[in-house]
Scaffold this motif. Structure first.
Motif, PDB file in Angstrom:
ATOM      1  N   MET A 204       0.835  -1.162   0.168  1.00  0.00           N
ATOM      2  CA  MET A 204      -0.001   0.080  -0.057  1.00  0.00           C
ATOM      3  C   MET A 204       0.994   1.266   0.112  1.00  0.00           C
ATOM      4  O   MET A 204       1.758   1.223   0.692  1.00  0.00           O
ATOM      5  N   PRO A 205       0.617   2.190  -0.983  1.00  0.00           N
ATOM      6  CA  PRO A 205       1.338   3.609  -0.995  1.00  0.00           C
ATOM      7  C   PRO A 205       1.224   4.221   0.669  1.00  0.00           C
ATOM      8  O   PRO A 205       0.378   4.082   1.153  1.00  0.00           O
ATOM      9  N   ARG A 206       2.544   4.360   1.068  1.00  0.00           N
ATOM     10  CA  ARG A 206       2.708   5.177   2.482  1.00  0.00           C
ATOM     11  C   ARG A 206       1.628   6.443   2.610  1.00  0.00           C
ATOM     12  O   ARG A 206       1.028   6.403   3.584  1.00  0.00           O
ATOM     13  N   LEU A 207       1.486   6.984   1.690  1.00  0.00           N
ATOM     14  CA  LEU A 207       0.670   8.325   1.612  1.00  0.00           C
ATOM     15  C   LEU A 207      -0.932   7.865   1.955  1.00  0.00           C
ATOM     16  O   LEU A 207      -1.692   8.429   2.834  1.00  0.00           O
ATOM     17  N   VAL A 208      -1.356   6.630   1.241  1.00  0.00           N
ATOM     18  CA  VAL A 208      -2.647   6.406   1.151  1.00  0.00           C
ATOM     19  C   VAL A 208      -2.776   5.673   2.510  1.00  0.00           C
ATOM     20  O   VAL A 208      -3.941   5.643   3.355  1.00  0.00           O
ATOM     21  N   ALA A 209      -1.817   4.782   3.092  1.00  0.00           N
ATOM     22  CA  ALA A 209      -1.961   4.054   4.372  1.00  0.00           C
ATOM     23  C   ALA A 209      -2.145   5.339   5.428  1.00  0.00           C
ATOM     24  O   ALA A 209      -2.978   5.141   6.421  1.00  0.00           O
ATOM     25  N   LYS A 210      -1.250   6.316   5.335  1.00  0.00           N
ATOM     26  CA  LYS A 210      -1.308   7.680   6.473  1.00  0.00           C
ATOM     27  C   LYS A 210      -2.737   7.996   6.277  1.00  0.00           C
ATOM     28  O   LYS A 210      -3.170   8.279   7.509  1.00  0.00           O
TER      29      LYS A 210
END
Length: 155
Positions: free
Chosen positions: A85-91
């Motif tokens: 999962m892209p980190r920005l999406v996760a965060k």
């Protein structure tokens, strides 16, 4: 031939780490969706591992409607591999959404833990533990199957 050798050597560490029935699981520590640390110990009796969003949805479906602490009462731990999962999406989206769950999700952000326990990507891996040792493992491909298995466990 050279490609085969490189591929074989790159996958060798994953095979070496796979745990077998009767072996003790190496302890590890991950953060949950609230950034609270959890360390696997001998108290855990069930380790659920989801390697994909589809597998995580199976766990969520099985635990829908259950009271807070349902999984923990069964000495269960849920690990979600979110490294793809892209980190920005996760965060910004995924982890905040997980904060409404009635159960803890140990987030394997860098795929350090989930690869130790091989299984199908689209299924939930259930590792049955006793005093830190693996005594059995199962895979579940539906929320109904997983829910039924969890209901068999006495809190």
């Amino acid at each position: 031939m050279k490609l085969f050798v490189v591929l074989f050597l790159s996958l060798l560490p994953l095979w070496a780490q796979a745990v077998e029935v009767g072996e003790r699981l190496a302890p590890w520590t991950l953060l949950d969706q609230f950034d609270q640390a959890y360390t696997l110990d001998d108290q855990a009796q069930i380790l659920l591992v989801a390697r994909s969003m589809d597998a995580a949805k199976i766990v969520d479906g099985a635990l829908q409607g259950q009271p807070k602490g349902y999984l923990e009462a069964r000495h269960g731990v849920f690990v979600a591999d979110i490294q793809r999962m892209p980190r920005l999406v996760a965060k910004l989206f995924a982890v905040p959404a997980m904060q409404s769950y009635s159960y803890r999700v140990m987030l394997d952000r860098d795929a350090r833990i989930a690869p130790r326990y091989p299984g199908a990507v689209d299924k939930v891996l259930w590792l049955q533990l006793e005093s830190g040792k693996l005594i059995a493992q199962y895979e579940y491909g539906s929320a109904a199957e997983l829910r039924q298995a969890l209901e068999q466990v006495k809190p």
